[in-house]
Write a protein that holds these residues in place. Sequence first.
Motif, PDB file in Angstrom:
ATOM      1  N   VAL A 192       5.446  -2.120  -0.103  1.00  0.00           N
ATOM      2  CA  VAL A 192       6.489  -1.443   0.979  1.00  0.00           C
ATOM      3  C   VAL A 192       5.562  -1.398   2.233  1.00  0.00           C
ATOM      4  O   VAL A 192       6.105  -1.540   3.204  1.00  0.00           O
ATOM      5  CB  VAL A 192       6.463  -0.150   0.200  1.00  0.00           C
ATOM      6  N   THR A 193       4.224  -1.347   1.970  1.00  0.00           N
ATOM      7  CA  THR A 193       3.476  -1.213   3.393  1.00  0.00           C
ATOM      8  C   THR A 193       3.508  -2.614   4.012  1.00  0.00           C
ATOM      9  O   THR A 193       3.564  -2.751   5.254  1.00  0.00           O
ATOM     10  CB  THR A 193       1.849  -0.858   3.293  1.00  0.00           C
ATOM     11  N   GLU A 194       3.453  -3.699   3.211  1.00  0.00           N
ATOM     12  CA  GLU A 194       3.473  -5.108   3.766  1.00  0.00           C
ATOM     13  C   GLU A 194       5.065  -5.249   4.617  1.00  0.00           C
ATOM     14  O   GLU A 194       5.128  -5.770   5.680  1.00  0.00           O
ATOM     15  CB  GLU A 194       3.371  -6.008   2.791  1.00  0.00           C
ATOM     16  N   VAL A 247      -9.935  -9.723  10.922  1.00  0.00           N
ATOM     17  CA  VAL A 247      -8.498  -9.486  10.650  1.00  0.00           C
ATOM     18  C   VAL A 247      -7.522 -10.198  11.462  1.00  0.00           C
ATOM     19  O   VAL A 247      -7.730 -10.657  12.684  1.00  0.00           O
ATOM     20  CB  VAL A 247      -8.028  -8.225  10.334  1.00  0.00           C
ATOM     21  N   SER A 248      -6.174 -10.448  11.187  1.00  0.00           N
ATOM     22  CA  SER A 248      -5.237 -11.367  11.769  1.00  0.00           C
ATOM     23  C   SER A 248      -4.179 -10.642  12.491  1.00  0.00           C
ATOM     24  O   SER A 248      -3.386 -11.273  12.790  1.00  0.00           O
ATOM     25  CB  SER A 248      -4.739 -12.475  10.873  1.00  0.00           C
ATOM     26  N   PHE A 249      -4.400  -9.197  12.395  1.00  0.00           N
ATOM     27  CA  PHE A 249      -3.315  -8.379  12.845  1.00  0.00           C
ATOM     28  C   PHE A 249      -3.899  -7.656  14.459  1.00  0.00           C
ATOM     29  O   PHE A 249      -5.117  -7.369  14.247  1.00  0.00           O
ATOM     30  CB  PHE A 249      -2.641  -7.568  12.115  1.00  0.00           C
ATOM     31  N   THR A 250      -3.088  -7.474  15.205  1.00  0.00           N
ATOM     32  CA  THR A 250      -3.276  -6.519  16.210  1.00  0.00           C
ATOM     33  C   THR A 250      -2.786  -4.943  16.296  1.00  0.00           C
ATOM     34  O   THR A 250      -3.576  -4.279  16.960  1.00  0.00           O
ATOM     35  CB  THR A 250      -3.024  -7.189  17.484  1.00  0.00           C
ATOM     36  N   GLY A 251      -2.175  -4.774  15.332  1.00  0.00           N
ATOM     37  CA  GLY A 251      -1.746  -3.385  15.327  1.00  0.00           C
ATOM     38  C   GLY A 251      -0.952  -3.185  13.948  1.00  0.00           C
ATOM     39  O   GLY A 251      -0.983  -3.880  13.178  1.00  0.00           O
ATOM     40  N   ALA A 252      -0.980  -1.961  13.627  1.00  0.00           N
ATOM     41  CA  ALA A 252      -0.554  -1.436  12.102  1.00  0.00           C
ATOM     42  C   ALA A 252       0.965  -0.601  12.102  1.00  0.00           C
ATOM     43  O   ALA A 252       0.997   0.337  11.171  1.00  0.00           O
ATOM     44  CB  ALA A 252      -1.604  -0.862  11.570  1.00  0.00           C
ATOM     45  N   ALA A 253       1.263  -0.268  13.256  1.00  0.00           N
ATOM     46  CA  ALA A 253       2.625   0.550  13.492  1.00  0.00           C
ATOM     47  C   ALA A 253       3.686   0.226  12.638  1.00  0.00           C
ATOM     48  O   ALA A 253       4.223  -0.684  12.735  1.00  0.00           O
ATOM     49  CB  ALA A 253       2.816   0.694  14.906  1.00  0.00           C
ATOM     50  N   PRO A 254       4.156   1.008  11.414  1.00  0.00           N
ATOM     51  CA  PRO A 254       5.411   0.766  10.634  1.00  0.00           C
ATOM     52  C   PRO A 254       6.547   0.914  11.333  1.00  0.00           C
ATOM     53  O   PRO A 254       6.738   1.465  12.292  1.00  0.00           O
ATOM     54  CB  PRO A 254       5.356   1.633   9.494  1.00  0.00           C
ATOM     55  N   HIS A 255       7.535   0.014  11.004  1.00  0.00           N
ATOM     56  CA  HIS A 255       8.780   0.138  11.455  1.00  0.00           C
ATOM     57  C   HIS A 255       9.931  -0.210  10.234  1.00  0.00           C
ATOM     58  O   HIS A 255       9.608  -1.064   9.527  1.00  0.00           O
ATOM     59  CB  HIS A 255       9.202  -0.908  12.646  1.00  0.00           C
ATOM     60  N   GLY A 256      10.696   0.548  10.318  1.00  0.00           N
ATOM     61  CA  GLY A 256      11.797   0.338   9.210  1.00  0.00           C
ATOM     62  C   GLY A 256      11.244   1.148   7.947  1.00  0.00           C
ATOM     63  O   GLY A 256      10.554   2.031   8.200  1.00  0.00           O
ATOM     64  N   HIS A 257      12.084   1.229   6.862  1.00  0.00           N
ATOM     65  CA  HIS A 257      12.073   1.924   5.779  1.00  0.00           C
ATOM     66  C   HIS A 257      11.949   1.012   4.571  1.00  0.00           C
ATOM     67  O   HIS A 257      13.165   0.124   4.418  1.00  0.00           O
ATOM     68  CB  HIS A 257      12.901   3.006   5.344  1.00  0.00           C
ATOM     69  N   ALA A 258      10.879   1.056   3.430  1.00  0.00           N
ATOM     70  CA  ALA A 258      10.919   0.499   2.513  1.00  0.00           C
ATOM     71  C   ALA A 258      10.814   1.136   1.104  1.00  0.00           C
ATOM     72  O   ALA A 258      10.216   2.191   1.179  1.00  0.00           O
ATOM     73  CB  ALA A 258       9.905  -0.718   2.500  1.00  0.00           C
ATOM     74  N   ILE A 259      11.423   0.793   0.015  1.00  0.00           N
ATOM     75  CA  ILE A 259      11.293   1.184  -1.404  1.00  0.00           C
ATOM     76  C   ILE A 259      11.051   0.099  -2.489  1.00  0.00           C
ATOM     77  O   ILE A 259      11.656  -0.810  -2.405  1.00  0.00           O
ATOM     78  CB  ILE A 259      12.705   2.309  -1.564  1.00  0.00           C
ATOM     79  N   VAL A 279      12.773  -3.404  -1.471  1.00  0.00           N
ATOM     80  CA  VAL A 279      13.964  -3.453  -0.054  1.00  0.00           C
ATOM     81  C   VAL A 279      13.455  -2.829   0.929  1.00  0.00           C
ATOM     82  O   VAL A 279      12.532  -1.867   0.854  1.00  0.00           O
ATOM     83  CB  VAL A 279      15.183  -2.928  -0.728  1.00  0.00           C
ATOM     84  N   ARG A 280      13.852  -3.434   2.050  1.00  0.00           N
ATOM     85  CA  ARG A 280      13.710  -2.848   3.270  1.00  0.00           C
ATOM     86  C   ARG A 280      15.069  -2.762   4.022  1.00  0.00           C
ATOM     87  O   ARG A 280      15.730  -3.560   4.014  1.00  0.00           O
ATOM     88  CB  ARG A 280      12.617  -3.892   4.111  1.00  0.00           C
ATOM     89  N   GLY A 281      14.977  -1.722   4.814  1.00  0.00           N
ATOM     90  CA  GLY A 281      16.110  -1.362   5.692  1.00  0.00           C
ATOM     91  C   GLY A 281      15.476  -0.917   7.118  1.00  0.00           C
ATOM     92  O   GLY A 281      14.549  -0.325   7.271  1.00  0.00           O
ATOM     93  N   HIS A 299      19.921   2.786   5.162  1.00  0.00           N
ATOM     94  CA  HIS A 299      20.154   1.259   4.992  1.00  0.00           C
ATOM     95  C   HIS A 299      19.419   0.753   3.679  1.00  0.00           C
ATOM     96  O   HIS A 299      19.775   0.011   2.944  1.00  0.00           O
ATOM     97  CB  HIS A 299      19.679   0.727   6.231  1.00  0.00           C
ATOM     98  N   ALA A 300      18.119   1.177   3.540  1.00  0.00           N
ATOM     99  CA  ALA A 300      17.304   0.657   2.501  1.00  0.00           C
ATOM    100  C   ALA A 300      18.046   1.328   1.147  1.00  0.00           C
ATOM    101  O   ALA A 300      18.005   0.257   0.150  1.00  0.00           O
ATOM    102  CB  ALA A 300      15.889   1.379   2.643  1.00  0.00           C
ATOM    103  N   LEU A 301      18.460   2.427   1.031  1.00  0.00           N
ATOM    104  CA  LEU A 301      18.873   2.867  -0.218  1.00  0.00           C
ATOM    105  C   LEU A 301      20.299   2.199  -0.647  1.00  0.00           C
ATOM    106  O   LEU A 301      20.582   1.837  -1.843  1.00  0.00           O
ATOM    107  CB  LEU A 301      19.493   4.473  -0.215  1.00  0.00           C
ATOM    108  N   ALA A 302      20.864   1.719   0.352  1.00  0.00           N
ATOM    109  CA  ALA A 302      22.383   0.866   0.070  1.00  0.00           C
ATOM    110  C   ALA A 302      21.799  -0.270  -0.480  1.00  0.00           C
ATOM    111  O   ALA A 302      22.313  -0.877  -1.473  1.00  0.00           O
ATOM    112  CB  ALA A 302      23.176   0.821   1.289  1.00  0.00           C
ATOM    113  N   ARG A 303      20.818  -1.063   0.062  1.00  0.00           N
ATOM    114  CA  ARG A 303      20.290  -2.305  -0.323  1.00  0.00           C
ATOM    115  C   ARG A 303      19.659  -2.288  -1.712  1.00  0.00           C
ATOM    116  O   ARG A 303      19.834  -3.071  -2.590  1.00  0.00           O
ATOM    117  CB  ARG A 303      19.147  -3.015   0.731  1.00  0.00           C
ATOM    118  N   ALA A 304      18.891  -0.853  -2.147  1.00  0.00           N
ATOM    119  CA  ALA A 304      18.391  -0.911  -3.468  1.00  0.00           C
ATOM    120  C   ALA A 304      19.643  -0.555  -4.375  1.00  0.00           C
ATOM    121  O   ALA A 304      19.342  -1.229  -5.414  1.00  0.00           O
ATOM    122  CB  ALA A 304      17.515   0.526  -3.205  1.00  0.00           C
TER     123      ALA A 304
END
Length: 447
Positions: A300-302, A322-334, A389-391, A396-401
């Motif tokens: 879910v973090t990914e 490492v190959s990333f420049t930031g780690a700010a999450p966006h969206g919701h995942a379950i 799932v991600r929404g 949105h994530a719950l609907a997809r789940a």
Amino acid sequence: MFESVLVANRGEIAGRILHTARAMGLKAIAVYSEADADLPFVAEADEAVLIGPADPARSYLNTAAILEAAHRTNARAVHPGDGVLAESASFARQAAARDLVWVGPPPLAVARMGDKINARNLMKEAGVPVAPGVWEPVPDAATAVEEAARIGYPVMVKPAAGDGGLGLAAAHDEPSLRAAYAAARAAAERVFGHGEVLIERYVPGARHIEVPILGLADGTVVAFGERDCSVQRRYQKIVEETPSPGLDPGLRDGMAAAAVRAGETVGLRGAGSVEFLVDPAAREFYFLEMSTRLPSGHVVTEMVTGIDLVEQQFRIAAGEPVSFTGAAPHGHAIAFRVHAEDPQRFLPGSGEIKVWEEPVGDGIRIDAGYAEGNTVTPHYHPLIAKLSVRGDDREHALARARAAVDAFRIEGPPTNLPFLRELLGRPEFAAGTYDTGMVARMRGVVG
């Protein structure tokens, strides 16, 4: 970067690591037991080595056989996955002695966090909030009774080693404490080779939150939001979601800062997670433990960061940036753990998989350890897949789940898919007001 890596694990997590290794151009090497010869992770590997019979002690926990397989295949690195060997300082040292790159934290960091009592003491010294409890092993039941009276009931009794909920039990009075102490001690002796037990305050109605962290080569520790792991059966996680629907900004920021401090204290390099118990009523959190390995809930973090954490593990182990420049999450995942088990009593099941039809669509990810035609055996943990799932947001994530769980068809062994459907229909889960006792209440268990 090393040219090849051996994955010392099985099933879903082995396949997930092998996938990233191959995407990075590394030779991906698997080890497998006789019972797992036909599983997908074996076929996905560039090379696979049979290391023993079905019995885990003679195959996946047989470090001599694993290291011999690494020698035979000219592996340059070893990734232990997310199981027992991932938190074995001894195995990490053995790998280093064979000139293998260990894809994980330094052995000292693994050892320091492998004992929960030692971890509590270190975290207290570092200024990380720790729940009231003992600061040394509880030697006998009489001492347990004395300590529980000092701490105050209810208390949690647990083996000092290991994780995953093994041997944990809550005690509300002296008779239940004595029973829990005996059970925890027996489990610790059977699985970990020593019977050390700890006791700490139990918080009814708590949430279980873990903060994923990554220790970089220069000593920097980065936190990646948090995962709510409160949906559990027998103190073992079933669902993980990010961000947690039960945290306010103050608690979220406080736990992130504490997790970074914890990682810095032990000199973490690579992936890990710091687990906290949150008392929503008091708006307090307490350190539970640190996992010095790739967390099982890393998916879910990914999904909300777009960062491949296994790739970062490889880069850090190889001494690369490492190959990333930031780690700010966006969206919701379950993420939902799909187990081969009775959905009512959660007893593990087995059998040939007659039908395996995965859901597909935007925002859906399946990490599977099995496929149609495979047989689930009783030798290993009943996890057979992770459905994530991600929404754009939680609704949105719950609907997809709900749609994804309904579309996931597995016939043959029993699975917990009916339970997951039931869970998604619970107003408590839909509202995000659940806690670690929700599953027990769903099954009519009190306390």
